[in-house]
Scaffold this motif. Sequence first.
Motif, PDB file in Angstrom:
ATOM      1  N   HIS A   1      37.653  62.789  20.027  1.00 33.60           N
ATOM      2  CA  HIS A   1      37.563  62.933  21.480  1.00 33.60           C
ATOM      3  C   HIS A   1      38.238  64.230  21.907  1.00 33.60           C
ATOM      4  O   HIS A   1      39.081  64.757  21.199  1.00 33.60           O
ATOM      5  CB  HIS A   1      38.186  61.737  22.206  1.00 33.60           C
TER       6      HIS A   1
ATOM      7  N   PRO B   1      45.094  57.460  25.721  1.00 34.35           N
ATOM      8  CA  PRO B   1      43.860  57.931  26.350  1.00 34.35           C
ATOM      9  C   PRO B   1      42.575  57.354  25.767  1.00 34.35           C
ATOM     10  O   PRO B   1      41.543  57.388  26.401  1.00 34.35           O
ATOM     11  CB  PRO B   1      43.911  59.444  26.104  1.00 34.35           C
ATOM     12  N   ASP B   2      42.644  56.826  24.550  1.00 28.66           N
ATOM     13  CA  ASP B   2      41.396  56.500  23.864  1.00 28.66           C
ATOM     14  C   ASP B   2      41.274  55.020  23.508  1.00 28.66           C
ATOM     15  O   ASP B   2      40.465  54.286  24.081  1.00 28.66           O
ATOM     16  CB  ASP B   2      41.292  57.383  22.606  1.00 28.66           C
ATOM     17  N   VAL B   3      42.090  54.576  22.554  1.00 32.15           N
ATOM     18  CA  VAL B   3      41.944  53.217  22.028  1.00 32.15           C
ATOM     19  C   VAL B   3      42.214  52.138  23.084  1.00 32.15           C
ATOM     20  O   VAL B   3      41.473  51.166  23.184  1.00 32.15           O
ATOM     21  CB  VAL B   3      42.892  53.011  20.820  1.00 32.15           C
TER      22      VAL B   3
ATOM     23  N   GLU C   1      42.293  69.640  23.538  1.00 32.50           N
ATOM     24  CA  GLU C   1      42.252  69.747  22.082  1.00 32.50           C
ATOM     25  C   GLU C   1      41.412  68.601  21.528  1.00 32.50           C
ATOM     26  O   GLU C   1      41.453  67.500  22.066  1.00 32.50           O
ATOM     27  CB  GLU C   1      43.685  69.610  21.559  1.00 32.50           C
TER      28      GLU C   1
ATOM     29  N   GLU D   1      33.350  60.077  20.494  1.00 36.15           N
ATOM     30  CA  GLU D   1      33.168  58.772  21.123  1.00 36.15           C
ATOM     31  C   GLU D   1      34.434  57.937  21.002  1.00 36.15           C
ATOM     32  O   GLU D   1      35.269  58.200  20.145  1.00 36.15           O
ATOM     33  CB  GLU D   1      31.963  58.051  20.505  1.00 36.15           C
ATOM     34  N   PRO D   2      34.573  56.903  21.854  1.00 35.25           N
ATOM     35  CA  PRO D   2      35.803  56.108  21.849  1.00 35.25           C
ATOM     36  C   PRO D   2      36.152  55.601  20.448  1.00 35.25           C
ATOM     37  O   PRO D   2      35.286  55.134  19.716  1.00 35.25           O
ATOM     38  CB  PRO D   2      35.476  54.948  22.786  1.00 35.25           C
ATOM     39  N   GLY D   3      37.419  55.726  20.096  1.00 33.07           N
ATOM     40  CA  GLY D   3      37.891  55.242  18.803  1.00 33.07           C
ATOM     41  C   GLY D   3      37.704  56.235  17.673  1.00 33.07           C
ATOM     42  O   GLY D   3      38.027  55.947  16.528  1.00 33.07           O
ATOM     43  N   GLY D   4      37.175  57.417  17.971  1.00 35.45           N
ATOM     44  CA  GLY D   4      36.977  58.429  16.945  1.00 35.45           C
ATOM     45  C   GLY D   4      37.411  59.782  17.469  1.00 35.45           C
ATOM     46  O   GLY D   4      38.519  59.941  17.980  1.00 35.45           O
TER      47      GLY D   4
ATOM     48  N   HIS E   1      40.950  65.680  19.286  1.00 35.48           N
ATOM     49  CA  HIS E   1      41.806  64.772  18.535  1.00 35.48           C
ATOM     50  C   HIS E   1      40.932  63.706  17.888  1.00 35.48           C
ATOM     51  O   HIS E   1      39.801  63.474  18.289  1.00 35.48           O
ATOM     52  CB  HIS E   1      42.823  64.094  19.460  1.00 35.48           C
TER      53      HIS E   1
ATOM     54  N   PRO F   1      47.564  61.844  29.392  1.00 34.46           N
ATOM     55  CA  PRO F   1      46.447  62.651  28.912  1.00 34.46           C
ATOM     56  C   PRO F   1      45.118  61.960  29.201  1.00 34.46           C
ATOM     57  O   PRO F   1      45.051  60.729  29.228  1.00 34.46           O
ATOM     58  CB  PRO F   1      46.702  62.733  27.406  1.00 34.46           C
TER      59      PRO F   1
ATOM     60  N   THR G   1      39.611  51.764  25.846  1.00 35.57           N
ATOM     61  CA  THR G   1      38.389  51.291  25.184  1.00 35.57           C
ATOM     62  C   THR G   1      38.504  49.802  24.873  1.00 35.57           C
ATOM     63  O   THR G   1      37.595  49.024  25.170  1.00 35.57           O
ATOM     64  CB  THR G   1      38.147  52.082  23.880  1.00 35.57           C
TER      65      THR G   1
ATOM     66  N   MET H   1      40.854  65.567  23.843  1.00 36.24           N
ATOM     67  CA  MET H   1      42.098  65.075  24.455  1.00 36.24           C
ATOM     68  C   MET H   1      42.537  66.114  25.478  1.00 36.24           C
ATOM     69  O   MET H   1      42.671  67.299  25.156  1.00 36.24           O
ATOM     70  CB  MET H   1      43.125  64.930  23.345  1.00 36.24           C
TER      71      MET H   1
ATOM     72  N   THR I   1      41.094  59.643  16.585  1.00 38.26           N
ATOM     73  CA  THR I   1      41.773  58.369  16.420  1.00 38.26           C
ATOM     74  C   THR I   1      41.348  57.792  15.091  1.00 38.26           C
ATOM     75  O   THR I   1      40.161  57.766  14.767  1.00 38.26           O
ATOM     76  CB  THR I   1      41.380  57.392  17.542  1.00 38.26           C
TER      77      THR I   1
ATOM     78  N   TYR J   1      39.671  46.505  15.121  1.00 35.15           N
ATOM     79  CA  TYR J   1      39.140  47.578  15.965  1.00 35.15           C
ATOM     80  C   TYR J   1      37.808  48.117  15.446  1.00 35.15           C
ATOM     81  O   TYR J   1      36.956  48.520  16.228  1.00 35.15           O
ATOM     82  CB  TYR J   1      40.166  48.711  16.082  1.00 35.15           C
TER      83      TYR J   1
ATOM     84  N   TYR K   1      34.290  62.606  26.160  1.00 36.83           N
ATOM     85  CA  TYR K   1      33.398  62.280  25.043  1.00 36.83           C
ATOM     86  C   TYR K   1      32.054  62.962  25.237  1.00 36.83           C
ATOM     87  O   TYR K   1      31.638  63.222  26.365  1.00 36.83           O
ATOM     88  CB  TYR K   1      33.205  60.762  24.967  1.00 36.83           C
TER      89      TYR K   1
ATOM     90  N   MET L   1      46.617  58.824  16.319  1.00 37.60           N
ATOM     91  CA  MET L   1      45.816  59.906  16.880  1.00 37.60           C
ATOM     92  C   MET L   1      46.407  61.226  16.438  1.00 37.60           C
ATOM     93  O   MET L   1      47.617  61.392  16.474  1.00 37.60           O
ATOM     94  CB  MET L   1      45.911  59.810  18.399  1.00 37.60           C
TER      95      MET L   1
ATOM     96  N   ARG M   1      36.919  59.449  31.417  1.00 35.71           N
ATOM     97  CA  ARG M   1      37.435  58.367  32.249  1.00 35.71           C
ATOM     98  C   ARG M   1      38.392  58.931  33.296  1.00 35.71           C
ATOM     99  O   ARG M   1      39.115  59.888  33.033  1.00 35.71           O
ATOM    100  CB  ARG M   1      38.216  57.360  31.407  1.00 35.71           C
TER     101      ARG M   1
ATOM    102  N   ALA N   1      40.763  61.792  28.298  1.00 41.91           N
ATOM    103  CA  ALA N   1      39.902  61.950  27.123  1.00 41.91           C
ATOM    104  C   ALA N   1      38.470  62.137  27.593  1.00 41.91           C
ATOM    105  O   ALA N   1      38.047  61.529  28.570  1.00 41.91           O
ATOM    106  CB  ALA N   1      39.997  60.734  26.210  1.00 41.91           C
TER     107      ALA N   1
ATOM    108  N   PRO O   1      45.503  65.813  15.967  1.00 43.69           N
ATOM    109  CA  PRO O   1      44.537  66.900  16.159  1.00 43.69           C
ATOM    110  C   PRO O   1      43.541  66.927  15.008  1.00 43.69           C
ATOM    111  O   PRO O   1      43.914  66.741  13.854  1.00 43.69           O
ATOM    112  CB  PRO O   1      45.418  68.151  16.160  1.00 43.69           C
TER     113      PRO O   1
END
Lengths: 208, 155
Positions: free
Chosen positions: B111, A79-81, B75, B106-109, B77, B46, A84, B113, B79, A185, B50, B89, B38, B48, B91
């Motif tokens: 979020h 869902p995230d990485v 929840e 934000e993306p990569g941190g 989560h 799932p 992105t 979920m 990354t 990343y 932000y 990733m 998104r 996400a 919780p």
Amino acid sequence: MRRRAILGYGAAGVGAVALMLFVGWWQVDGPGGAEPVGQRPVALTEMDFRLTDHEGNAVGPETLIGRPTMAFFGFTYCPDVCPTTLSDISGWLDDLGDEADEMNVVFITVDPERDTVETVAEYVGYFHPGIRGWTGPEEQIARVADGFRATYERVPTESGDYTMNHTASVFLFAASGRFVTMIDYHEPREFAVPKIRRALAEEMEGAT
Amino acid sequence: MKKYILTSTLAALLTLGGLSVPALAGPEDVVVENAWSRASIGMNRPGAAYMKIRNTGDEPVTLIDLTTPLAMMPEIHETKTNAEGVSSMSPAGEIAIAPGESVALEPGGLHAMLMRLQEPMTEGDTFPLTLLFDDGGEVTVEVPILGIAARGPED
């Protein structure tokens, strides 16, 4: 006299700790540590795997030789990485414009159980049209990851599903198949396009 | 640029038609900005979401849970990407926000979920997401659903 003995023990203790720290440093970060070169991907010409692209074509490392390559591991349930990174890659390709047409751009799934050819085809369709999606049998994916020195691991989630931990760096190879560099990343995104241009420039050098 | 500044208790009181909720100190001071998410492919994956959560008050607030009609298991989560470049990733647990501070999802941190979606997330739609705080207060934000390739709230 007694005080001196205590001081002596103290000094010996400090010395012992310092020695332990030094040994630790030597083995982990120092000259005694593992060679980081061993973690670099091998050249595409040295890899051996058979996958299927999102249009159903048989592909392998030889498919990528002759043009610079940008490759990334992920999975469509991510869902995230993954979205992105694929959005970032799409943005870099937009920045490169016509130059992007001279590259292979490949998304390789680490979750072949859920990511069939059709699933990958739908997924990559949401991003830059230059991005290809590759999938294949688990043992072939393992061979790709091995060549790239990438890792992935299936992790169960509380929802009863599973997610995948995986190497999220973007790999760049020259047209010859030689590994050039990777885009980490966490790296500032503005460094990405110059790195890609470097991989493209190596192609020119190789051609002369 | 849209801003979603939502206050909880008042809004909840209004929507629930005067249901008795004790006055709470924290969440009136919580401001949620730039929420976005998104679109999903179907319902099996799932989603996400932000946003930026700001604590404008004088007391610390702690985000303890999320609820939304869109997903059965929302929840927070996080990354993380390690030195070897491997992303994972997990919780994030409770999120404490000090007075005057903010937390960025934000993306990569961090979020939100959104597990076990009840319907697909369609580009152009919005969905309500409720943030629950440790003092019993809550803030509901309407989250816009952008394209799958969106990179931020302005995309």
